[in-house]
Design an enzyme around this catalytic site. Sequence first.
Site, short mmCIF file in Angstrom:
data_model
loop_
_atom_site.label_atom_id
_atom_site.label_comp_id
_atom_site.label_asym_id
_atom_site.label_seq_id
_atom_site.Cartn_x
_atom_site.Cartn_y
_atom_site.Cartn_z
N ASP A 84 7.09 45.83 31.91
CA ASP A 84 8.16 44.83 31.96
C ASP A 84 8.40 44.00 30.63
OD1 ASP A 84 10.23 42.80 32.54
OD2 ASP A 84 9.87 42.82 34.59
N LYS A 134 20.85 47.81 16.87
CA LYS A 134 22.03 47.16 16.68
C LYS A 134 22.55 47.58 18.26
CE LYS A 134 24.39 51.28 17.15
NZ LYS A 134 25.38 51.72 18.31
N ASP A 221 29.67 48.28 19.33
CA ASP A 221 29.04 49.67 19.16
C ASP A 221 28.80 50.23 17.88
OD1 ASP A 221 27.04 51.57 20.10
OD2 ASP A 221 28.69 52.78 20.01
N HIS A 226 27.76 49.26 12.22
CA HIS A 226 27.63 50.44 11.26
C HIS A 226 28.96 50.44 10.18
CE1 HIS A 226 24.54 52.33 13.52
NE2 HIS A 226 25.56 52.97 14.42
N LYS A 326 36.01 57.57 20.65
CA LYS A 326 35.30 58.56 21.29
C LYS A 326 36.54 59.44 22.03
CE LYS A 326 31.04 56.64 22.50
NZ LYS A 326 30.21 57.67 21.97
#
EC number: 1.1.1.49
Length: 461
Positions: A84, A134, A221, A226, A326
């Site tokens: 953990d 990231k 994301d 990016h 997506k």
Amino acid sequence: MIHRLAVFGATGDLSARYLLPALAALRAAGHLGDRFQLTCAGREDWDGERFRHWVAGRLDRHGASWPADARKAIVACTRYRRADVTDPAEVASVIAGDGPVAVYLALPPAVFPAAVTTLHDVGLPPGSRIVLEKPFGEDLDGAVELNRLLADLVPEQAVFRVDHFLAMTTVQNVLGSRVANRVLAPIWNSIHIAEVEIVWDESLALEGRAGYYDGVGALKDMVQNHLLQLLCLVAMEPPISLDERELRDRKVDVLRSVRPLTEKDAVRRTRRARYKAGRIGDRPVPAYTDEEGVDPGHHTETFAEVELELDSPRWSGTVFRLRSGKALGHDRKEVAVRFRPVPHLPFGNSGDARPDVLRFGLEPEGLTMDLMGIGSRAQTLVPLTLTARMDPPGLPAYGQVLLDVLRGDAALSVRGDEAEESWRVLTPVLSAWSKDLVPLQEYPAGSDGPVPPRRDAPCSA
């Protein structure tokens, strides 16, 4: 060079798909010797034998292109610890050993502060390095606080905020092509370039990643890291050298030059959407909100687009459009540089002329130029496409990332102030979206995405 790597979150998708195959690639290329040790930590209550069996299976599945002896060597040098990241004793058992260690946090960004705090309590051997995936933090305040925690743990030169896009051959070629070619260097400015599109559209849907993605979304994301990194390489001033400080300084200059978006700009110049049920090829795809593990109340976007302008002598008047989505009908992963029309054309069909477009293909990698040429009939124009072949990279992107970490070369990692500037660029967007000032549109899976609005209003000065 560091010979020990400790990966927290080692049983996740990142390790299985990318890190383990990258290590096999490094072994096959002769970069990892018999001294190399890999310690993997996860929350699963597995013994070493079971974990090595899992590693072997993932390497066979995702790293089959690398020699069997290289894959076997990675399995053999691996040990597993249940840990953990908030437990100092368990973390200490993972990083224990002789000499410095590279600690890779393959964890959700929300866990970074707790993990870094525990590492600080435990202490790292001198010369150790820490690697973070990231997105770096969850917002600007989170990035600032995380930078503070890291500064108490190791020097900035030992912090690797990795963005594997920067290690892709074609991404590096964006900078190489524009600064090393006499043809492109003089015209790489707003006088000649009208618009730059930086696009990462994919036909993949959620693919079982709800645990991570539903708390992040397309803006955090992809765009925040990016695509902003690609913007930096496209727009940065030519560096004096390729050393670590010079490259990072020039990237920060770009981010600081981004014209701040007002709330009105965020409404006009950004889009967000999520996919509903549809078909991608012959494959039925459920609506995002019906995917396993998704909470519809999060209002997570699967498509994000942001239009930016730069306040700099080189780029005033050029539009930069960053987009990622997506579950779209086809993959489109490229940097498209759209040039302005020539001032006059003496051809009979000049009205059919299209502006030139230089395309850096990201996946698959390639370089193409769409332009006009003379057709079979005299004095007529027809579209032409020039294509350049690129040699395949010697290492996969994550292989280069890991090699840089072990060698201590931070040129392709993100510096602390750069991470904060990236969040600063998008903070107005996050604010406008949190207030629902920008509607969450829907688009059918397998389509081209949400219908674009009219593009006739400039960003505020």
